[in-house]
Design a protein around this motif. Structure first.
Motif, PDB file in Angstrom:
ATOM      1  N   GLN A 251       0.855  -1.212  -0.114  1.00  0.00           N
ATOM      2  CA  GLN A 251      -0.183   0.056   0.183  1.00  0.00           C
ATOM      3  C   GLN A 251       0.878   1.251  -0.093  1.00  0.00           C
ATOM      4  N   GLY A 252       0.560   2.185  -0.680  1.00  0.00           N
ATOM      5  CA  GLY A 252       1.042   3.555  -0.637  1.00  0.00           C
ATOM      6  C   GLY A 252       1.739   3.844  -2.087  1.00  0.00           C
ATOM      7  N   PRO A 253       2.886   4.700  -1.921  1.00  0.00           N
ATOM      8  CA  PRO A 253       3.497   5.294  -3.198  1.00  0.00           C
ATOM      9  C   PRO A 253       4.168   4.065  -3.807  1.00  0.00           C
ATOM     10  N   PRO A 254       4.282   3.989  -5.303  1.00  0.00           N
ATOM     11  CA  PRO A 254       4.898   2.831  -5.682  1.00  0.00           C
ATOM     12  C   PRO A 254       6.345   2.771  -5.434  1.00  0.00           C
ATOM     13  N   ALA A 255       7.207   1.654  -5.741  1.00  0.00           N
ATOM     14  CA  ALA A 255       8.627   1.484  -5.758  1.00  0.00           C
ATOM     15  C   ALA A 255       9.245   2.385  -7.042  1.00  0.00           C
ATOM     16  N   TRP A 256      10.229   3.098  -6.949  1.00  0.00           N
ATOM     17  CA  TRP A 256      10.792   3.942  -8.010  1.00  0.00           C
ATOM     18  C   TRP A 256      12.225   4.423  -7.722  1.00  0.00           C
ATOM     19  N   GLN A 257      12.779   5.065  -8.908  1.00  0.00           N
ATOM     20  CA  GLN A 257      14.112   5.617  -8.502  1.00  0.00           C
ATOM     21  C   GLN A 257      14.160   6.886  -7.728  1.00  0.00           C
ATOM     22  N   GLY A 258      13.107   7.646  -7.539  1.00  0.00           N
ATOM     23  CA  GLY A 258      13.222   8.898  -7.036  1.00  0.00           C
ATOM     24  C   GLY A 258      13.092   8.815  -5.245  1.00  0.00           C
ATOM     25  N   PRO A 259      12.988   9.925  -4.776  1.00  0.00           N
ATOM     26  CA  PRO A 259      12.911  10.000  -3.351  1.00  0.00           C
ATOM     27  C   PRO A 259      11.791   8.869  -2.600  1.00  0.00           C
ATOM     28  N   ASP A 260      12.023   8.484  -1.516  1.00  0.00           N
ATOM     29  CA  ASP A 260      10.919   7.763  -0.767  1.00  0.00           C
ATOM     30  C   ASP A 260      10.017   8.562  -0.036  1.00  0.00           C
ATOM     31  N   VAL A 261       8.612   8.655  -0.116  1.00  0.00           N
ATOM     32  CA  VAL A 261       7.839   9.736   0.406  1.00  0.00           C
ATOM     33  C   VAL A 261       6.912   9.024   1.357  1.00  0.00           C
ATOM     34  N   LEU A 262       6.402   9.711   2.272  1.00  0.00           N
ATOM     35  CA  LEU A 262       5.098   9.244   3.028  1.00  0.00           C
ATOM     36  C   LEU A 262       5.575   8.022   3.522  1.00  0.00           C
ATOM     37  N   ALA A 334       1.316   2.611 -11.679  1.00  0.00           N
ATOM     38  CA  ALA A 334       1.627   3.833 -10.770  1.00  0.00           C
ATOM     39  C   ALA A 334       3.076   4.138 -10.868  1.00  0.00           C
ATOM     40  N   ARG A 335       3.903   3.232 -11.387  1.00  0.00           N
ATOM     41  CA  ARG A 335       5.421   3.594 -11.412  1.00  0.00           C
ATOM     42  C   ARG A 335       5.512   4.649 -12.409  1.00  0.00           C
ATOM     43  N   ALA A 336       4.871   4.502 -13.600  1.00  0.00           N
ATOM     44  CA  ALA A 336       4.929   5.218 -14.719  1.00  0.00           C
ATOM     45  C   ALA A 336       4.385   6.564 -14.396  1.00  0.00           C
ATOM     46  N   VAL A 337       3.274   6.854 -13.832  1.00  0.00           N
ATOM     47  CA  VAL A 337       2.518   7.979 -13.369  1.00  0.00           C
ATOM     48  C   VAL A 337       3.500   8.628 -12.458  1.00  0.00           C
ATOM     49  N   TRP A 338       4.037   8.160 -11.521  1.00  0.00           N
ATOM     50  CA  TRP A 338       5.078   8.676 -10.479  1.00  0.00           C
ATOM     51  C   TRP A 338       6.152   9.424 -11.280  1.00  0.00           C
ATOM     52  N   GLU A 339       6.488   8.707 -12.322  1.00  0.00           N
ATOM     53  CA  GLU A 339       7.933   9.050 -12.744  1.00  0.00           C
ATOM     54  C   GLU A 339       7.507  10.454 -13.907  1.00  0.00           C
ATOM     55  N   ARG A 340       6.297  10.378 -14.182  1.00  0.00           N
ATOM     56  CA  ARG A 340       5.739  11.629 -14.921  1.00  0.00           C
ATOM     57  C   ARG A 340       5.625  12.711 -14.241  1.00  0.00           C
ATOM     58  N   HIS A 341       5.314  12.611 -12.891  1.00  0.00           N
ATOM     59  CA  HIS A 341       4.611  13.850 -12.360  1.00  0.00           C
ATOM     60  C   HIS A 341       5.039  13.869 -10.782  1.00  0.00           C
ATOM     61  N   MET A 342       5.683  13.291 -10.473  1.00  0.00           N
ATOM     62  CA  MET A 342       6.561  13.277  -9.040  1.00  0.00           C
ATOM     63  C   MET A 342       7.686  13.744  -9.270  1.00  0.00           C
ATOM     64  N   PRO A 343       8.520  14.912  -8.622  1.00  0.00           N
ATOM     65  CA  PRO A 343       9.902  15.097  -8.678  1.00  0.00           C
ATOM     66  C   PRO A 343      10.645  14.209  -8.361  1.00  0.00           C
ATOM     67  N   GLY A 344      11.800  13.943  -9.211  1.00  0.00           N
ATOM     68  CA  GLY A 344      12.711  12.949  -8.798  1.00  0.00           C
ATOM     69  C   GLY A 344      13.986  13.122  -8.007  1.00  0.00           C
ATOM     70  N   SER A 345      13.898  14.446  -7.364  1.00  0.00           N
ATOM     71  CA  SER A 345      15.168  14.272  -6.470  1.00  0.00           C
ATOM     72  C   SER A 345      14.547  15.270  -5.080  1.00  0.00           C
ATOM     73  N   GLU A 346      15.267  15.119  -3.991  1.00  0.00           N
ATOM     74  CA  GLU A 346      14.920  15.873  -2.747  1.00  0.00           C
ATOM     75  C   GLU A 346      15.138  17.192  -3.056  1.00  0.00           C
ATOM     76  N   GLU A 347      16.010  17.697  -3.991  1.00  0.00           N
ATOM     77  CA  GLU A 347      16.108  19.211  -4.287  1.00  0.00           C
ATOM     78  C   GLU A 347      14.784  19.719  -5.095  1.00  0.00           C
ATOM     79  N   GLU A 348      14.346  18.865  -5.894  1.00  0.00           N
ATOM     80  CA  GLU A 348      13.074  19.105  -6.658  1.00  0.00           C
ATOM     81  C   GLU A 348      11.962  19.432  -5.617  1.00  0.00           C
ATOM     82  N   LEU A 349      11.919  18.230  -4.773  1.00  0.00           N
ATOM     83  CA  LEU A 349      10.825  18.650  -3.911  1.00  0.00           C
ATOM     84  C   LEU A 349      10.720  19.583  -2.778  1.00  0.00           C
TER      85      LEU A 349
END
Length: 465
Positions: A251-262, A334-349
Motif C-alpha cells: 500500500q502507498g506510493p510505488p517503488a521507483w528511483q526517486g525519493p521515498d515519500v510518506l 503507478a510507477r509510470a504515473v509517478w515518474e511523469r508527475h513526481m519530482p525525482g530528487s529531494e532538491e526538486e521536492l
C-alpha cells in the motif's frame, strides 16, 4: 528515589508489547527477523545513504502498534495510558470513507511529537474507534444493543489509569510503580482467554469483521505490531519465499528511483487463531477467529499540504488508468504515473514546496569573505546550508483501510443510501478530551525552527525567501 522517565517507559512498553505479541503470533517474530536481515543488507549495500531517514538503531527499534476501542470513554482512557508514555493524539483518519468494504471506524495515532523524543523512541499506536452512530452500518436496534454491550465492559483497570495519570503529570514514575504500570499496560492489550459469545460476534461480523473484533468481545488487544524496514519490496519477496502468505499489494506510493515519500505498508494475512467460543446453549466450544495480522512499513519524507495534494491527485490518475487498462499491472501503471508527475530528487521536492526539510548551516564550507545569499534556494545551492528530510511519522487513511480490507474475512454490509454520521478532528478532540494535533503543523513548526536557527547563525532576515 530512582525513577523511570517517560521515554524509557515508552521504550520498555514497546519492547514488552513486542515480546508478548511475538509469543501470541509467532509469524510476527519471523517478520521482525526478516526485517532486521533486510535492514542489515541494505546498510551494507548503501552505507550512509541507508540512514538518510533515520539511524539504523532507530529504524531497527522502531515499532507502531494498532488497537481498536468501542466508544469515547474507552478512547479517553487509552489516551491517559499513552499520555503516561509521552504520546499525543496526532491526525484524524476516517476509514469509513477510505475503504470500499465496511470499515466503520475513525482513527488517530498516539505518538511523541518532539524531535528529541522521536529520536529516543518513536513508538506510535494507530488507534481506531467504532462508530455505532453511523446508520449506514448499524440500525437503531443493533446500535442500542452494541452501545449497551460496550457500556458493560472495562478495558483498563483503575489502578492502571491512576498510575498513568501520575506518570503524565510527573513525566516519570518511581521504579516499583513503573514496573507495575508496565505489567498492567501490557496485560490490557493481551488476547483474552474469556470465551467469545459466538452468536453476538457473528451478528456484528455480518456488518463488519472490524466491528466484531471491537464490539464482539469484552476486552481489547493489540491488533498488529509493525516493524520498520528499509526495503519493503525485498522484505515482501523474502517473506513469500518463507511460505508466509502476504496480502496482494504494498500500500502507498510505488517503488521507483526517486525519493521515498510518506509511507509504504504491507502485511502477512490475518491468521486463524484458536479462541474459546460460547454457544447459544452455554457450552464453551473451540473455534477460530481471523483478525490479527503482521504489518511492516517503510517510511519516507513528510510531504507538505501541497505535496500531499499532488500525491492524492496521482492516486486518482492511477485509479483511472487502472480502470481503463485492467490487463496492465497496477504497480507498472503507478510507477509510470509517478515518474511523469513526481519530482525525482529531494532538491526538486524542496524547491517546489512539496516536502518538509530541516536546514542547518554547513560546517565545512570554505569561507571566502562573501556574504551569504538571502534566499533559501541559493543558500542550499551555494553550499551555505544543508537540507535534511523530515521523516513522515504518521499514516495514510487509504493505505490503512487497504491493509484492514485485505485482511477481512468478508466485505460486510453498508447502506450507502443512508447519510453517514459526521465526525471530524474537532469532534475527536472533544471525545478524547485533548487536542488532536495537526501533523502538517508539527512538520512545519519543525522546519521553521531550523530556518530560524539558520537565520540567526548567518545573521540573515528572520524570514528566508
Amino acid at each position: 528515589m530512582p525513577t523511570i522517565s517517560q521515554w524509557r517507559l515508552r521504550a520498555a512498553f514497546a519492547a514488552r508489547l513486542s515480546h508478548m505479541y511475538g509469543q501470541e503470533v509467532p509469524a510476527y517474530t519471523t517478520l521482525v527477523d526478516v526485517s532486521r536481515e533486510v535492514n542489515e543488507d541494505v546498510l551494507r549495500a548503501r552505507g550512509a545513504d541507508a540512514e538518510r531517514l533515520g539511524s539504523i538503531g532507530r529504524v531497527t527499534a522502531e515499532r507502531h502498534g494498532a488497537i481498536r476501542v468501542g466508544r469515547p470513554r474507552e478512547l479517553r482512557q487509552v489516551a491517559r495510558v499513552f499520555a503516561a508514555l509521552g504520546m499525543h493524539p496526532v491526525g484524524f483518519y476516517d476509514l469509513r470513507e477510505a475503504a470500499a468494504s465496511a470499515v466503520p471506524v475513525i482513527s488517530t495515532a498516539f505518538r511523541p511529537v518532539d524531535g528529541a523524543e522521536l529520536a529516543r523512541n518513536p513508538f506510535r499506536v494507530f488507534t481506531s474507534m467504532l462508530t455505532p452512530a453511523d446508520p449506514r452500518f448499524f440500525d437503531a436496534d443493533l446500535r442500542s444493543r452494541l452501545e449497551a454491550f460496550l457500556a458493560g465492559r472495562e478495558l483498563f483497570p483503575p489502578e492502571l489509569l491512576t498510575l498513568a495519570d501520575r506518570a503524565a503529570a510527573e513525566r516519570a514514575l518511581p521504579d516499583a510503580e513503573a514496573e507495575r504500570f508496565l505489567q498492567l499496560a501490557v496485560a490490557a492489550f493481551e488476547l483474552s482467554a474469556e470465551p467469545v459469545d459466538r452468536a453476538w460476534y457473528e451478528t456484528l461480523e455480518k456488518v463488519s469483521a472490524v466491528a466484531a473484533d471491537i464490539g464482539g468481545v469484552r476486552s481489547t488487544h493489540i491488533n498488529h505490531l509493525t516493524p520498520r524496514v528499509l526495503d519493503i519490496d525485498e522484505l515482501y519477496r523474502r517473506m513469500t519465499d518463507r511460505g508466509i502468505e502476504m496480502i496482494d499489494t504494498i500500500q502507498g506510493p510505488p517503488a521507483w528511483q526517486g525519493p521515498d515519500v510518506l509511507l509504504r505498508q504491507t502485511s502477512f494475512r490475518a491468521l486463524a487463531e484458536p479462541r474459546a467460543m460460547r454457544a447459544p446453549d452455554g457450552r464453551v466450544v473451540s473455534g477460530t477467529l481471523r483478525v490479527r495480522f503482521g504489518e511492516v512499513e517503510a517510511r519516507g519524507i513528510a510531504l507538505t499540504r501541497q505535496g500531499r495534494a499532488r500525491y492524492d491527485e496521482l492516486l486518482g490518475r492511477i485509479d483511472e488508468q487502472a480502470a481503463q487498462n485492467p490487463m496492465e499491472a497496477r504497480g507498472d501503471i503507478a510507477r509510470a504515473v509517478w515518474e511523469r508527475h513526481m519530482p525525482g530528487s529531494e532538491e526538486e521536492l524542496a524547491a517546489g514546496g512539496l516536502a518538509f526539510f530541516t536546514y542547518r548551516v554547513t560546517d565545512d564550507r570554505p569561507r571566502d569573505g562573501s556574504r551569504p545569499p538571502t534566499t533559501l534556494a541559493e543558500l542550499v545551492r551555494q553550499g551555505w546550508v544543508r537540507a535534511e528530510p523530515i521523516v513522515y511519522e504518521d499514516f495514510l487513511p487509504r493505505s490503512a483501510a487497504g491493509i484492514f480490507q485485505s485482511n477481512l474475512s468478508g466485505d460486510g454490509t453498508r447502506d450507502n443510501g443512508r447519510q453517514g454520521a459526521a465526525y471530524d478532528a474537532d469532534w475527536l478532540s472533544g471525545a478524547i478530551g485533548r487536542d488532536v494535533l495537526d501533523p502538517f503543523a508539527l512538520y512545519e513548526e519543525q522546519q521553521n525552527r531550523s530556518l530560524a536557527q539558520v537565520a540567526r547563525e548567518l545573521d540573515l532576515p528572520a524570514t528566508l525567501g
